[in-house]
Design a protein around this motif. Structure first.
Motif, PDB file in Angstrom:
ATOM      1  N   GLN A 271       1.003  -1.048  -0.023  1.00 43.39           N
ATOM      2  CA  GLN A 271       0.062  -0.086  -0.046  1.00 43.39           C
ATOM      3  C   GLN A 271       0.795   1.337   0.151  1.00 43.39           C
ATOM      4  N   MET A 272       0.338   2.403  -0.408  1.00 41.49           N
ATOM      5  CA  MET A 272       1.134   3.615  -0.437  1.00 41.49           C
ATOM      6  C   MET A 272       0.013   4.565   0.336  1.00 41.49           C
ATOM      7  N   THR A 273       0.544   5.241   1.375  1.00 37.20           N
ATOM      8  CA  THR A 273      -0.196   6.184   2.274  1.00 37.20           C
ATOM      9  C   THR A 273       0.500   7.397   2.449  1.00 37.20           C
ATOM     10  N   LYS A 274      -0.397   8.304   2.741  1.00 41.41           N
ATOM     11  CA  LYS A 274       0.301   9.571   3.116  1.00 41.41           C
ATOM     12  C   LYS A 274       0.855   9.461   4.565  1.00 41.41           C
ATOM     13  N   ALA A 275       1.931  10.081   4.944  1.00 43.91           N
ATOM     14  CA  ALA A 275       2.723   9.777   6.287  1.00 43.91           C
ATOM     15  C   ALA A 275       1.926  10.288   7.264  1.00 43.91           C
ATOM     16  N   GLU A 276       1.437  11.700   6.975  1.00 50.19           N
ATOM     17  CA  GLU A 276       0.933  12.421   8.297  1.00 50.19           C
ATOM     18  C   GLU A 276      -0.220  11.941   8.587  1.00 50.19           C
ATOM     19  N   THR A 277      -1.353  11.803   7.657  1.00 52.45           N
ATOM     20  CA  THR A 277      -2.676  11.467   7.906  1.00 52.45           C
ATOM     21  C   THR A 277      -2.939   9.850   7.750  1.00 52.45           C
ATOM     22  N   GLY A 278      -2.145   9.172   7.166  1.00 54.32           N
ATOM     23  CA  GLY A 278      -2.677   7.616   6.915  1.00 54.32           C
ATOM     24  C   GLY A 278      -3.454   7.504   5.800  1.00 54.32           C
ATOM     25  N   GLU A 279      -3.795   8.603   5.011  1.00 56.26           N
ATOM     26  CA  GLU A 279      -4.832   8.328   3.821  1.00 56.26           C
ATOM     27  C   GLU A 279      -4.210   7.409   2.832  1.00 56.26           C
ATOM     28  N   LEU A 280      -5.087   6.556   2.537  1.00 56.77           N
ATOM     29  CA  LEU A 280      -4.543   5.358   1.468  1.00 56.77           C
ATOM     30  C   LEU A 280      -4.720   6.086   0.031  1.00 56.77           C
ATOM     31  N   LEU A 281      -3.667   6.245  -0.526  1.00 55.45           N
ATOM     32  CA  LEU A 281      -3.478   6.573  -1.792  1.00 55.45           C
ATOM     33  C   LEU A 281      -3.601   5.408  -2.829  1.00 55.45           C
ATOM     34  N   PHE A 282      -3.036   4.513  -2.663  1.00 58.47           N
ATOM     35  CA  PHE A 282      -3.243   3.146  -3.462  1.00 58.47           C
ATOM     36  C   PHE A 282      -2.945   2.088  -2.794  1.00 58.47           C
ATOM     37  N   THR A 283      -3.564   0.812  -2.925  1.00 62.39           N
ATOM     38  CA  THR A 283      -3.323  -0.436  -2.595  1.00 62.39           C
ATOM     39  C   THR A 283      -3.635  -1.553  -3.183  1.00 62.39           C
ATOM     40  N   SER A 284      -2.947  -2.574  -3.043  1.00 66.47           N
ATOM     41  CA  SER A 284      -2.929  -3.839  -3.815  1.00 66.47           C
ATOM     42  C   SER A 284      -4.187  -4.528  -3.464  1.00 66.47           C
ATOM     43  N   ASP A 303      -4.202  -0.651  17.905  1.00 69.42           N
ATOM     44  CA  ASP A 303      -3.769   0.082  19.014  1.00 69.42           C
ATOM     45  C   ASP A 303      -3.843   1.469  18.371  1.00 69.42           C
ATOM     46  N   PRO A 304      -4.646   2.536  18.721  1.00 72.02           N
ATOM     47  CA  PRO A 304      -4.388   3.981  18.143  1.00 72.02           C
ATOM     48  C   PRO A 304      -3.150   4.554  18.433  1.00 72.02           C
ATOM     49  N   ASP A 305      -2.214   4.231  19.337  1.00 79.46           N
ATOM     50  CA  ASP A 305      -1.046   4.620  19.523  1.00 79.46           C
ATOM     51  C   ASP A 305       0.040   3.991  18.696  1.00 79.46           C
ATOM     52  N   ALA A 306      -0.253   2.895  18.240  1.00 76.93           N
ATOM     53  CA  ALA A 306       0.821   1.871  17.449  1.00 76.93           C
ATOM     54  C   ALA A 306       1.207   2.916  16.068  1.00 76.93           C
ATOM     55  N   ARG A 307       0.404   3.363  15.448  1.00 72.99           N
ATOM     56  CA  ARG A 307       0.772   4.040  14.172  1.00 72.99           C
ATOM     57  C   ARG A 307       1.579   5.021  14.329  1.00 72.99           C
ATOM     58  N   PRO A 308       1.488   5.772  15.337  1.00 75.10           N
ATOM     59  CA  PRO A 308       2.336   7.035  15.790  1.00 75.10           C
ATOM     60  C   PRO A 308       3.756   6.628  15.991  1.00 75.10           C
ATOM     61  N   ARG A 309       3.931   5.584  16.974  1.00 76.77           N
ATOM     62  CA  ARG A 309       5.119   4.734  17.129  1.00 76.77           C
ATOM     63  C   ARG A 309       5.792   4.100  15.757  1.00 76.77           C
ATOM     64  N   PHE A 310       5.073   3.537  14.932  1.00 78.64           N
ATOM     65  CA  PHE A 310       5.527   3.050  13.776  1.00 78.64           C
ATOM     66  C   PHE A 310       6.057   4.232  13.183  1.00 78.64           C
ATOM     67  N   ASN A 347       4.850  13.401  -5.587  1.00 80.52           N
ATOM     68  CA  ASN A 347       3.714  14.512  -5.561  1.00 80.52           C
ATOM     69  C   ASN A 347       4.313  15.669  -4.373  1.00 80.52           C
ATOM     70  N   GLY A 348       5.300  15.713  -4.007  1.00 79.00           N
ATOM     71  CA  GLY A 348       5.772  16.936  -3.249  1.00 79.00           C
ATOM     72  C   GLY A 348       5.280  16.505  -1.683  1.00 79.00           C
ATOM     73  N   GLU A 349       4.821  15.290  -1.433  1.00 78.84           N
ATOM     74  CA  GLU A 349       4.390  14.890  -0.296  1.00 78.84           C
ATOM     75  C   GLU A 349       5.038  13.957   0.322  1.00 78.84           C
ATOM     76  N   GLU A 350       5.249  13.543   1.828  1.00 74.99           N
ATOM     77  CA  GLU A 350       5.896  12.517   2.433  1.00 74.99           C
ATOM     78  C   GLU A 350       4.865  11.431   2.200  1.00 74.99           C
ATOM     79  N   VAL A 351       5.458  10.487   1.617  1.00 78.75           N
ATOM     80  CA  VAL A 351       4.425   8.977   1.558  1.00 78.75           C
ATOM     81  C   VAL A 351       5.470   7.839   2.042  1.00 78.75           C
ATOM     82  N   ILE A 352       4.254   6.811   2.581  1.00 78.09           N
ATOM     83  CA  ILE A 352       4.886   5.641   2.904  1.00 78.09           C
ATOM     84  C   ILE A 352       4.538   4.512   1.819  1.00 78.09           C
TER      85      ILE A 352
END
Length: 747
Positions: A271-284, A303-310, A347-352
């Motif tokens: 998957q490809m997601t926006k780092a800050e918001t977690g919004e899914l851009l593309f997914t298999s 766990d809601p706190d798991a993604r910030p740690r990740f 596209n100028g954004e931090e992406v995971i």
């Protein structure tokens, strides 16, 4: 009455004819056909259906349950998409059993491919039809391979190439450069700024059969620019097409569409997601199967706190491999997962860009391997302990035999109270030492069950002593209620000792861990039937929860913490007791604490054995015994005990000396040590076979090394009676009387 019977017969005949007609009809079909009733059981199927299900054809008989068929096909590895995920595959099939399914494609692991349709019936059942499309798939594959070759060549080219239908202009293929210039257009008509120019272009193509450097205006992504076109007619899949190359390019490419195509076609969960918001851009598609339709990657974490740690860990390095955390799938099931991720700019954004693996099966396998490794380690420790104790026992048992034996003999020979008191102290200390050696040998010994009459009082007393060593330190009191006159049972004393020790230690650990209770009680009685002896181990601890009582004897089931228990203790007890023809159970009405009951069969003909020994004692006069032992003190002790019973005893302190004695005198019994220098127990037995065969059935062994592999193998091979040092006078008497009794019966 006869008319009614005739009508029924005619009706039955009609039903059979109709059924036969239906069977003939479905047999004539080229497709596989099967009918299942409202209970999902097979009513009938044709031969073609069996052929298409060759791997389970042996099961396809009327009455077969659909779920059983699905599970067996998954177990036998029939379908390629079920391999490695059998349970999930079966559940998916069962959930759609009664749904209308049209031409669902199934591929077998042998390469065959079928289109399967399911049609519900009005009576609640369903019909399954199968069409073999293997050859069609092969043809499509060959065609795709040809296309792939062309595509590979063209894809490697920097030229802008487009293949489109002549009539409607639908694009069938475009090179990467063409895609970059025009985007993902559907028709070549869209590339012309003026549709009339395309008509002129086609006219010239029809006249000349080809066009080179044809100039016209084209449009790409709304931008009109001049281009030079070269084109040729060609035939593709039975259609006339135009292959066109364009010399001018558009430099802008819709990279987002390219990335989307790559990700969606990926065979792994990516998957490809926006780092800050977690919004899914593309997914298999593989990720979508796990998460379902979600907009944010945040909802994938339990766990809601798991993604910030990740995210923090990812930003520190810019990459992560196998980062472990817990995820939740679209059904709400929590599972352990591992994430590998890279942080990029898109596209100028931090992406995971990340890939996630389900670790459920992998962790289960690791746990099983760890459990097996622990069991192997325990076995190795027991083996090493056995080898150590074999040497220790051999060195201790000889002097202990002398101390124990002579103290018992002195007790029989004196009436002085002060002397008896001192003898008792010596005897008790020596017997305690001997008991400790024998007990730990029994715990370390690993050998087949040795069934013989056993003094259960001695077995229970030994188990209580051994288990009590550790329990006293934990503040747990072990109480016993054991009558002195308990009858003998037919058992392996070592294994029964281990069972009782295990149960006492389990009870003590439960009390110590929970802080509830303070005692364990061991009692034994003979059942009223007179056939069984009952042993009870009860405690006043926390007891065993009702919801797990049915599972406590299962192998590897344990409620202890990781590292504190293997789950084999009670399973071991259950196996041992049942191998003795007995029973072990947990009393559900025990009240506070737990209460285990063991039933074991009594030894038969005990009274007859006692009478036999009395008769043997009356016939000892003039019987001669040869005692062979390299420990002179041990040999003298054995000789003294037997001499007091009226036997004529000769001592030999080596195998050579024993053979010399045998050449000059005939003996009724031979007692020999196993481990001696030069000629040992085996060598002496071989000499008996060669020169003194009359003594083969009259010999026995007295040894302090029953733990050694060589000794165990020899005792098992010769199948002769033996005593384990240290021995008591009573054991010696019983051994010799038993040999003489067997010889007398053989005569």
């Amino acid at each position: 009455m006869e008319s009614g019977a005739d009508n029924r017969k005619d009706s039955e005949d009609d039903i059979r004819r109709a059924r036969d007609l239906l069977q003939d009809a479905i047999e004539s079909l080229s497709e596989g056909f099967a009918l299942y009733d409202d209970d999902r059981r097979l009513v009938m199927c044709n031969q073609r259906y069996k052929e298409m299900n060759a791997a389970v054809a042996d099961m396809l008989e009327p009455g077969l349950d659909w779920e059983i068929l699905m599970r067996e096909t998954a177990r036998r590895g029939v379908y390629s998409d079920a391999v490695g995920r059998e349970d999930a595959w079966v559940q998916a099939r069962l959930q759609t059993t009664h749904d209308y399914v049209d031409e669902y494609e199934l591929t077998h692991t042998d390469g065959t491919c079928y289109l399967v349709s399911t049609h519900p019936t009005k009576l609640g059942g369903f019909v399954v039809t199968r069409t073999d499309v293997t050859e069609r798939k092969k043809a499509e594959f060959i065609e795709r391979e040809g296309d792939l070759l062309v595509r590979t060549v063209l894809d490697a080219s920097a030229a802008i190439v487009i293949m489109a239908r002549t009539g409607d202009g639908q694009i069938l293929y475009r090179s990467p450069a063409a895609l970059e210039l025009f985007g993902n257009t559907r028709s070549a008509k869209e590339h012309y700024a003026n549709i009339d120019e395309r008509a002129d272009f086609i006219t010239q193509m029809l006249a000349d059969g080809q066009v080179d450097n044809y100039r016209l205006n084209v449009v790409a992504k709304g931008v009109v620019f001049p281009a030079s076109i070269s084109a040729r007619f060609a035939e593709f899949r039975g259609e006339e097409v135009i292959v066109t190359s364009v010399t001018d390019l558009t430099e802008e490419v819709k990279s987002q569409e390219l990335v989307k195509q790559v990700l969606e076609a990926s065979p792994v969960p990516i998957q490809m997601t926006k780092a800050e918001t977690g919004e899914l851009l593309f997914t298999s598609l593989e990720t979508a199967k796990e998460t379902g339709e979600v907009r944010s990657y945040r909802s994938f974490f339990t766990d809601p706190d798991a993604r910030p740690r990740f995210l923090q860990a990812l930003r520190e390095k810019g990459w992560l491999n196998d980062y472990r955390t817990e995820f939740v799938d679209q059904k709400g099931k929590v599972f352990p997962g591992a994430v590998s991720a890279r942080l990029i700019t898109f596209n100028g954004e931090e992406v995971i860009v990340s890939s996630t693996r389900d670790l459920t099966d992998e962790l289960a396998l690791q746990e099983e391997v760890s459990r097996q490794r622990d069991m192997l380690f325990q076995n190795e420790k027991m083996s090493a302990l056995g080898e150590l104790l074999a040497g220790v026992a051999h060195e201790l048992n000889n002097p202990l035999s002398i101390v124990v034996g002579h103290s018992l003999m002195l007790r029989e020979e004196t009436n002085d109270a002060d002397t008896l008191r001192r003898i008792d102290k010596i005897s008790n200390a020596a017997e305690r030492s001997a008991k400790i050696v024998k007990t730990f040998l029994a715990m370390a010994r690993q050998q087949p069950t040795k069934m013989e009459p056993v003094n259960i009082y001695a077995v229970l007393a030994t188990a209580i002593d051994v288990a009590g060593f550790g329990q006293q330190q934990d503040g747990v009191e072990i109480l016993s209620q054991l009558p002195d006159d308990l009858p003998e049972i037919l058992a392996d004393a070592d294994q029964i000792t281990q069972v009782v020790i295990n149960l006492i230690i389990n009870a003590g650990q439960a009390i110590s861990t929970s802080g509830i209770g303070d005692r364990v009680e061991v009692s034994s009685t003979v059942e009223s039937s007179g056939n069984f002896l009952e042993i009870v181990i009860a405690d006043n601890g926390p007891g065993i929860p009702e919801n797990i009582r049915a599972r406590i004897f299962e192998p590897f089931f344990t409620t202890k913490s990781v590292g504190d228990g293997t789950g084999i203790g009670l399973a071991f007890c259950h196996r041992i007791i049942h191998s003795h023809g007995g029973q072990i159970r947990l009393d559900p009405q025990a009240g506070q604490g737990s209460r285990f009951s063991i039933r074991l069969p009594l030894a038969k003909d005990q009274d007859d054995a006692g009478q036999k020994e009395v008769l043997q004692r009356d016939e000892t006069a003039a019987k001669k015994v040869l005692v062979v032992d390299d420990e002179a003190d041990v040999a003298e002790f054995v000789a003294e005990v037997l001499a007091n019973e009226g036997f004529g005893v000769t001592i030999a302190n080596s195998g050579h000396e024993a053979i010399t004695c045998l050449k000059h005198r005939r003996y009724d019994v031979l007692l020999s040590d196993l481990n001696m220098p030069e000629i040992d127990g085996r060598g002496l037995y071989n000499a008996l076979e060669a020169d003194f065969p009359y003594l083969l059935g009259r010999c026995a062994f007295i040894t302090g090394d029953t733990m050694g592999k060589a000794s165990q193998a020899l005792l098992k091979e010769l199948d002769r009676p033996f005593l384990e040092k240290p021995v008591s006078p009573d054991e010696l008497r019983k051994l010799v009387f038993g040999i003489l009794g067997d010889v007398k019966e053989d005569r």
